[in-house]
Design a protein around this motif. Sequence first.
Motif, PDB file in Angstrom:
ATOM      1  N   LEU A 227     -15.003   6.523  -1.464  1.00 30.30           N
ATOM      2  CA  LEU A 227     -13.707   6.221  -2.057  1.00 30.30           C
ATOM      3  C   LEU A 227     -13.836   5.888  -3.549  1.00 30.30           C
ATOM      4  N   ASP A 228     -12.721   5.999  -4.241  1.00 27.99           N
ATOM      5  CA  ASP A 228     -12.656   5.673  -5.663  1.00 27.99           C
ATOM      6  C   ASP A 228     -12.202   4.215  -5.800  1.00 27.99           C
ATOM      7  N   VAL A 229     -13.160   3.302  -5.945  1.00 29.10           N
ATOM      8  CA  VAL A 229     -12.818   1.877  -5.991  1.00 29.10           C
ATOM      9  C   VAL A 229     -12.161   1.505  -7.316  1.00 29.10           C
TER      10      VAL A 229
ATOM     11  N   VAL B 260       0.852  -1.196   0.000  1.00 27.93           N
ATOM     12  CA  VAL B 260       0.000   0.000   0.000  1.00 27.93           C
ATOM     13  C   VAL B 260       0.885   1.242   0.000  1.00 27.93           C
ATOM     14  N   PHE B 261       0.520   2.229  -0.815  1.00 30.47           N
ATOM     15  CA  PHE B 261       1.310   3.457  -0.859  1.00 30.47           C
ATOM     16  C   PHE B 261       0.389   4.676  -0.831  1.00 30.47           C
ATOM     17  N   GLY B 262       0.914   5.786  -0.324  1.00 29.08           N
ATOM     18  CA  GLY B 262       0.171   7.032  -0.249  1.00 29.08           C
ATOM     19  C   GLY B 262       0.373   7.865  -1.500  1.00 29.08           C
TER      20      GLY B 262
ATOM     21  N   ARG C  89      -8.724   7.421   2.513  1.00 30.15           N
ATOM     22  CA  ARG C  89      -8.356   8.750   2.022  1.00 30.15           C
ATOM     23  C   ARG C  89      -8.337   9.755   3.166  1.00 30.15           C
ATOM     24  N   PHE C  90      -7.188  10.395   3.321  1.00 30.36           N
ATOM     25  CA  PHE C  90      -7.022  11.453   4.310  1.00 30.36           C
ATOM     26  C   PHE C  90      -7.167  12.818   3.637  1.00 30.36           C
ATOM     27  N   TYR C  91      -7.492  13.819   4.465  1.00 31.69           N
ATOM     28  CA  TYR C  91      -7.437  15.220   4.047  1.00 31.69           C
ATOM     29  C   TYR C  91      -6.535  15.929   5.058  1.00 31.69           C
TER      30      TYR C  91
ATOM     31  N   PRO D 252      -5.669  16.268  -0.155  1.00 28.89           N
ATOM     32  CA  PRO D 252      -6.162  14.882  -0.128  1.00 28.89           C
ATOM     33  C   PRO D 252      -5.007  13.898  -0.341  1.00 28.89           C
ATOM     34  N   LEU D 253      -5.044  12.810   0.418  1.00 23.61           N
ATOM     35  CA  LEU D 253      -4.011  11.778   0.319  1.00 23.61           C
ATOM     36  C   LEU D 253      -4.690  10.418   0.228  1.00 23.61           C
ATOM     37  N   SER D 254      -4.536   9.737  -0.902  1.00 23.29           N
ATOM     38  CA  SER D 254      -5.184   8.446  -1.126  1.00 23.29           C
ATOM     39  C   SER D 254      -4.231   7.309  -0.811  1.00 23.29           C
ATOM     40  N   MET D 255      -4.753   6.297  -0.106  1.00 24.92           N
ATOM     41  CA  MET D 255      -4.008   5.070   0.145  1.00 24.92           C
ATOM     42  C   MET D 255      -4.420   4.031  -0.903  1.00 24.92           C
ATOM     43  N   ILE D 256      -3.468   3.625  -1.728  1.00 28.39           N
ATOM     44  CA  ILE D 256      -3.761   2.797  -2.897  1.00 28.39           C
ATOM     45  C   ILE D 256      -3.153   1.404  -2.726  1.00 28.39           C
TER      46      ILE D 256
END
Length: 527
Positions: free
Chosen positions: A335-337, A20-22, A344-346, A357-361
């Motif tokens: 979330l964007d599936v 997992v990456f940010g 997702r953080f803000y 915004p910071l998405s964990m993918i």
Amino acid sequence: MTVTKMSWRPQYRSSKFRHVFGKPATKESCYDGVPITCSVQDNNFCAVNPRFLAVITECAGGGAFLVLSIHHTGKVDPHHPRVSGHRGNVLDIKWNPFNDYCIASCSEDNTVKVWEIPPHGVMKNLTVAWKELQGHSRRVSLIEWHPTANGILFSTGYDYQIMIWNLDCSEQVIKNPVRTISHHSDVVLSMSFNTDGSLLATACKDRKVRLMETYSGNLLQEANSKTHKATKVLILGNMKMLLTSGTSRWNDRQMALWDQDDLSVPLLEENVDGSSGVMFPFYDPDTHMLYLAGKGDGNIRYYEISSEKPYIHYLTEFRSSLPQKGMGVMPKRGLDVSSCEVFRFYRLVTIKSLIEPLSMIVPRRSEAYQEDIYPMTPGNRPALTADEWLCGVSKGPVLMSLKPGTQVAESYPEMNKGLGNSLDTRRSQSRPGMLQLAFIQNQLGTKEAKGDGGHADDHRGRTAVSNGEDLALCSPPRTENEMRLKFHKQQEEIRRLRELVNQRDVRIKQLELEIKNIKNSQSPEVS
């Protein structure tokens, strides 16, 4: 001949979240020019839902917060209208989990206020609250919504009391809470519920962690560790464990894991680093991932939690040169599936007046929906009314699927409740009979008949309706705001109808599958 395993071979732990990456948003997708509050309160100062982003701002005289559309990215107008009905600084804000247009705020003016946000957003300063809660004798520092009961709000402040409010009443000003919890001897720093909201954990300034029943307020467990000073607490879903973040006796930042049934000694204590800022813990029960975000630094560490030793497994961390003051978290349904986003953080970056915004993918090669990382998750429908909860009823959350086109609660709405219950009954039987097959075919035939000729009859006996209003009684919009409001109502109606159509399509497919299963199960008997 005996074969011995080579002990030097490293043991790797299999995990689908190892990589997992940010992924921070681009500058165009950030919110720029936001005057973030300079308060020293150790709260998140930010709340997010799939429609709006709210952030506590710095202002002169009284307290205010900003509500922006989630798509209102880029430069924010410095004169953007605010929600500014408090007489003191706003200390905490939380969106209602079951209503995207309802937000609660608490302030140094000893009150809690609940606001109704217009569907088109805040177009002018909002100063009159929908509900005002007056019961605390000192400033109110923390609020939390009940996770499954509609209209139940918890608040706590510098009078050391936790007050429970029922918003499902006619009064605009509520002066008496339905219940008050008085187990604390100092300021409550953090509150956390379990999945069904039957348990409440608190971290207090008196160094104690308490676990209590939410309905009765009875104290169940109390922890007082001399080696760990907790500032934040989380109940880890249904894993029967608590996690606290705080400091060790040497002032290192530290996290501790506790057995929910025995808080006498922590299961695990782990030092994180030697920084001085408060650590905000966030837990995702769907993926069993824990995120630790430090206040005043740009690091977010993430771990995977298991029910067996060593319990906490470090994955990796996101690093940024921009320090964060607080964090907002998007609910799972926002979330964007399609990009395998699991969190997702803000991030509130005060030095640049920026919300990032910071998405964990989770990296996946396929662009198809990944069911293994998106299990059924709590949706935006309450499981209980306020009156049911006040009568002592406790229920788990209503779950929903994040699969595109099926984002509806899996416990079927009232219109399909009878059909859903009958299908559940049939599934529990070992050998379905001809009566059940005929019932399903009858249901499908009814749907097809309606699709062919039923609509014409319906239209003949129905008056013209637009956005839920009779056209004969509708007056044309007179101002630009009214026109905008009508437009947004129409868009909401279109979105709702699309969801209803998708829901019906999924239901038809389920019924067809039931027919196929029943026929397959009956074929051996016929032969």
